[in-house]
Design a protein around this motif. Structure first.
Motif, mmCIF file in Angstrom:
data_model
loop_
_atom_site.group_PDB
_atom_site.id
_atom_site.type_symbol
_atom_site.label_atom_id
_atom_site.label_comp_id
_atom_site.label_asym_id
_atom_site.label_seq_id
_atom_site.Cartn_x
_atom_site.Cartn_y
_atom_site.Cartn_z
ATOM 1 N N THR A 192 -7.041 -9.935 14.013
ATOM 2 C CA THR A 192 -7.110 -11.093 14.913
ATOM 3 C C THR A 192 -5.650 -11.901 14.763
ATOM 4 O OG1 THR A 192 -7.933 -12.475 12.590
ATOM 5 C CG2 THR A 192 -9.533 -11.388 14.378
ATOM 6 N N GLY A 193 -5.564 -13.035 15.712
ATOM 7 C CA GLY A 193 -4.311 -13.529 15.698
ATOM 8 C C GLY A 193 -3.560 -13.724 14.384
ATOM 9 N N GLY A 194 -2.429 -13.623 14.368
ATOM 10 C CA GLY A 194 -1.720 -14.026 12.999
ATOM 11 C C GLY A 194 -2.076 -13.319 11.667
ATOM 12 N N LYS A 195 -2.701 -12.191 11.858
ATOM 13 C CA LYS A 195 -3.013 -11.379 10.776
ATOM 14 C C LYS A 195 -2.137 -10.086 10.660
ATOM 15 C CE LYS A 195 -6.700 -13.774 9.312
ATOM 16 N NZ LYS A 195 -6.573 -14.413 8.114
ATOM 17 N N ALA A 196 -1.844 -9.544 9.296
ATOM 18 C CA ALA A 196 -1.036 -8.508 9.178
ATOM 19 C C ALA A 196 -1.523 -7.565 8.161
ATOM 20 C CB ALA A 196 0.258 -9.052 8.690
ATOM 21 N N VAL A 197 -1.046 -6.327 8.127
ATOM 22 C CA VAL A 197 -1.681 -5.172 7.431
ATOM 23 C C VAL A 197 -0.831 -4.233 7.152
ATOM 24 C CG1 VAL A 197 -2.565 -3.837 8.984
ATOM 25 C CG2 VAL A 197 -3.753 -3.739 6.713
ATOM 26 N N GLY A 198 -0.522 -3.711 5.811
ATOM 27 C CA GLY A 198 0.424 -2.731 5.505
ATOM 28 C C GLY A 198 0.465 -2.214 4.173
ATOM 29 N N TYR A 199 1.565 -1.850 3.617
ATOM 30 C CA TYR A 199 1.481 -1.161 2.267
ATOM 31 C C TYR A 199 2.680 -1.706 1.485
ATOM 32 C CZ TYR A 199 0.522 2.618 -0.938
ATOM 33 O OH TYR A 199 -0.087 3.192 -2.536
ATOM 34 N N ARG A 200 2.306 -2.283 0.295
ATOM 35 C CA ARG A 200 3.397 -3.019 -0.519
ATOM 36 C C ARG A 200 4.348 -2.222 -0.979
ATOM 37 N NH1 ARG A 200 2.462 -8.266 -1.791
ATOM 38 N NH2 ARG A 200 3.603 -8.176 -3.689
ATOM 39 N N ASN A 201 4.233 -0.824 -1.330
ATOM 40 C CA ASN A 201 5.166 0.013 -1.977
ATOM 41 C C ASN A 201 5.040 1.339 -1.267
ATOM 42 O OD1 ASN A 201 6.829 1.561 -3.406
ATOM 43 N ND2 ASN A 201 5.971 1.353 -5.341
ATOM 44 N N LEU A 202 5.808 1.527 -0.024
ATOM 45 C CA LEU A 202 5.386 2.534 0.943
ATOM 46 C C LEU A 202 5.881 3.853 0.449
ATOM 47 C CD1 LEU A 202 4.877 3.227 4.189
ATOM 48 C CD2 LEU A 202 7.237 2.819 4.569
ATOM 49 N N PHE A 203 6.966 3.916 -0.348
ATOM 50 C CA PHE A 203 7.518 5.183 -0.529
ATOM 51 C C PHE A 203 7.008 5.400 -2.140
ATOM 52 C CE2 PHE A 203 10.466 3.624 2.269
ATOM 53 C CZ PHE A 203 10.457 4.568 3.260
ATOM 54 N N ALA A 204 6.010 4.604 -2.909
ATOM 55 C CA ALA A 204 5.662 4.877 -4.020
ATOM 56 C C ALA A 204 6.688 5.030 -5.157
ATOM 57 C CB ALA A 204 4.771 5.956 -4.121
ATOM 58 N N ILE A 205 7.722 4.276 -4.904
ATOM 59 C CA ILE A 205 8.964 4.292 -5.995
ATOM 60 C C ILE A 205 9.427 2.883 -6.128
ATOM 61 C CG2 ILE A 205 9.727 6.710 -5.564
ATOM 62 C CD1 ILE A 205 11.842 5.680 -3.736
ATOM 63 N N CYS A 239 9.918 -3.064 -4.776
ATOM 64 C CA CYS A 239 9.755 -1.938 -4.049
ATOM 65 C C CYS A 239 9.706 -2.387 -2.766
ATOM 66 C CB CYS A 239 8.316 -1.233 -4.527
ATOM 67 S SG CYS A 239 6.677 -2.246 -4.123
ATOM 68 N N PHE A 240 9.721 -1.384 -1.901
ATOM 69 C CA PHE A 240 9.924 -1.550 -0.220
ATOM 70 C C PHE A 240 8.656 -1.517 0.263
ATOM 71 C CE2 PHE A 240 10.260 -0.120 3.817
ATOM 72 C CZ PHE A 240 11.169 -0.769 4.505
ATOM 73 N N GLY A 241 8.218 -2.402 0.953
ATOM 74 C CA GLY A 241 6.915 -2.447 1.765
ATOM 75 C C GLY A 241 6.968 -2.579 3.095
ATOM 76 N N LEU A 242 5.928 -2.128 3.987
ATOM 77 C CA LEU A 242 5.985 -2.032 5.568
ATOM 78 C C LEU A 242 4.684 -2.524 5.911
ATOM 79 C CD1 LEU A 242 7.606 -1.431 8.155
ATOM 80 C CD2 LEU A 242 6.710 0.891 8.115
ATOM 81 N N PHE A 243 4.631 -3.517 6.881
ATOM 82 C CA PHE A 243 3.710 -4.226 7.398
ATOM 83 C C PHE A 243 3.501 -4.408 8.726
ATOM 84 C CE2 PHE A 243 4.229 -5.538 3.070
ATOM 85 C CZ PHE A 243 3.022 -5.762 2.498
ATOM 86 N N LEU A 244 2.154 -4.342 9.376
ATOM 87 C CA LEU A 244 2.015 -4.367 10.872
ATOM 88 C C LEU A 244 1.211 -5.835 11.160
ATOM 89 C CD1 LEU A 244 1.894 -3.377 13.753
ATOM 90 C CD2 LEU A 244 -0.268 -2.126 13.079
#
Length: 551
Positions: A510-523, A468-473
């Motif tokens: 904090t420095g070097g950390k990332a957060v997001g969603y592994r399956n952005l579009f739920a498909i 799946c497609f994921g997006l992270f910050l």
């Protein structure tokens, strides 16, 4: 009517004669007539001048391009040192001296641009040798050490070469004489003989790169465009090296030479751009390249470079290394290299540094920065139009490279809260290349003095075990500072083509950390990449991230 400044036997020349269509075929092969009195109307007397003792024909004994280049350089330096050569002009004859050094290497030579004429003899002379002391070879560069006499056909040579055409048709008494003398260096003899044979047979017997380069230089001197193109084709068929590619790019830049060897120089640029597209693997080698090589690399769209900021930093580092004097550096950057930096794709932070950089002339810096800012402010469709117009030019300043870090468009707000909205566009093929486990990063953007980035991933859904497609910050590493951020991911989708929110959250970075969603579009990945996907609009995936600092 034929033009006198073109190769009349050149297959590329438009004319109503069948010769233009048969020049390179067996019907256009006049090799049988070469140096045959039965098919000739004139005698060509070639006076071969002595050179220094260690001189030799450029292609003779040269096993590589490097040998050829080194020897040619030595020979040019020897010509520079010898400024006392006196070419005798006899009262009853005029000498065509084709042994002129390269114009930019000539010291103490005047009137080199004036048209030269042939020496006309009143009586024929056969093959002969100079009866003189052998020491003349090493003691006097102007001494004729050997003479060759050939039977030639003036129509054949005139049809191949504007040089000979003008020689045989200048309307003067001399053009009616049967005997013409050329004076050349010993190092040019083999190449001239090959060239003359080519003008009859449309082929060469030599196949080595150094020898072909010698013939190419002779063909340029005598304006035989078809032979220059032939040599260019043969050289392109020989495996290229960085050394040979640079040599091809530094060939003399006469109009005829530039046109005839354009395919060869294009191939040389392409070779260098391909070899050094990941400059990080060849840092020392690239830093040692001359200007022509750097221009070839920077002209490429396929540089595997982090961002245009990195291109700018590299150009400055190279220029400071190669040109220690700031005046020379400014000249090279302003007149040669600035056009290869794609300033519209520099970050605004880097553009500010351009304005204050002492390596650039202030007017040049102001012009490129202003142009870049205007481009950034254009509507996307207008940017695409500008890029399409630039795509057919050499500079390509509005054409985006394949950066490792994808460019983003950022809108920042200070009040009522520190906030930024970031737009990231990905092409369908870029997304397809992520499968099965790839990722692509955006360029850095800043909020509250801290650097952030977006990263798009192809990964496995942890619950359903499909791609799946994921997006992270993520926040760049910078000390132990922590930031509490509210964020929202959105994407344009059909049929409205408006941005639709896909995920909201908050996180203390904090420095070097990332957060997001592994399956952005739920498909699943296959549905996301399908032809009828809701998220690709004209082949582009439009993503948006909104960040707000929490207090």
């Amino acid at each position: 009517m034929r033009e006198t400044n073109t190769d009349l036997f050149d297959p590329r020349t438009e004319m109503d004669s069948d010769f233009s269509r048969t020049a390179s075929s067996s019907d256009g092969d006049f090799g049988f007539a070469f140096n045959d009195s039965n098919f000739s109307d004139r005698l060509l007397r070639i006076e071969i001048m002595g050179e220094q003792a260690d001189s030799r024909p450029d292609g003779e004994g040269c096993n590589s391009i490097a040998d050829w280049a080194r020897h040619r350089k030595r020979r040019r330096e020897d010509i520079k040192k010898d400024t006392s050569t006196d070419l005798t002009v006899f009262p009853e004859e005029q000498i065509l001296n084709v042994n002129q050094p390269d114009m930019d290497d000539c010291v103490g030579c005047e009137n080199q641009d004036e048209e030269v004429e042939a020496m006309i003899e009143e009586s024929p002379s056969g093959d002969e040798a100079v009866n003189g002391n052998e020491s003349s070879w090493s003691m006097d560069c102007s001494t004729v050490v050997r003479v060759k006499t050939l039977h030639i056909s003036s129509p054949i040579l005139a049809a191949k070469s504007p040089f000979f055409y003008k020689l045989f048709s200048n309307g003067m008494k001399e053009s009616e004489q049967r005997h013409v003398t050329l004076r050349i260096n010993a190092s040019e003899e083999a190449a001239l003989m090959e060239l003359l044979n080519f003008m009859y047979s449309n082929t060469l017997s030599t196949t080595t790169a150094p020898a072909l380069l010698d013939v190419l230089m002779a063909a340029d001197k005598f304006e035989v465009a078809s032979c220059m193109r032939y040599c260019s084709r043969q050289l392109r068929n020989i495996s290229m090296t960085p050394e040979s590619a640079l040599l091809y790019l530094e060939l003399p830049s006469s109009v005829l030479m530039a046109e005839a060897v354009q395919p060869l120089t294009d191939a040389a640029r392409q070779y260098l751009a391909c070899r050094y597209k990941d400059m990080s693997k060849f840092q020392e080698e690239v830093m040692a390249l001359p200007l022509a090589g750097i221009e070839a690399i920077l002209s490429s769209d396929d540089l595997q470079i982090a961002s245009e900021d990195a291109v700018y930093d590299f150009v400055l580092k190279w220029a400071r290394t190669q040109y220690p004097r700031v005046e020379e550096r400014r000249e090279v950057l302003g007149s040669r290299l600035a056009r290869f930096i794609r300033f519209p794709f520099l970050t605004c932070r880097k553009l500010k540094k351009v304005l204050t950089c002492s390596d650039f002339d202030h007017d040049v810096a102001s012009k490129v920065v202003l142009e870049a800012l205007f481009f950034k402010a254009e509507a996307p469709h207008r940017q695409r139009t500008l890029a399409a117009e630039e795509a057919v030019t050499v500079n390509r300043r509005f054409v985006e490279r394949a950066y490792k870090y994808r460019p983003v468009k950022v809108v920042e707000f200070e009040l009522p809260r520190q906030q930024c909205v970031v737009y990231l566009d990905l092409k369908r093929e870029e997304c397809a290349n992520l499968f099965p486990s790839g990722r692509v990063y955006s360029q850095a953007f800043h909020l509250g003095g801290q650097g952030f980035f977006l990263s798009a991933h192809c990964n496995m859904d942890q619950q359903s075990s499909f791609h799946c497609f994921g997006l992270f910050l993520g926040m760049q590493e910078k000390g132990s500072v922590s930031f509490a951020v509210d964020y929202e991911f959105a994407a344009r989708s059909k049929p409205t083509e408006e941005f639709v929110s896909k995920y909201k959250g908050n996180y203390t970075f904090t420095g070097g950390k990332a957060v997001g969603y592994r399956n952005l579009f739920a498909i699943q990945w296959t549905s996301f990449m399908a032809e009828d996907s809701l998220y690709f609009i004209n082949g582009i995936l439009h993503l948006r991230a909104e960040l707000t600092i929490r207090h």
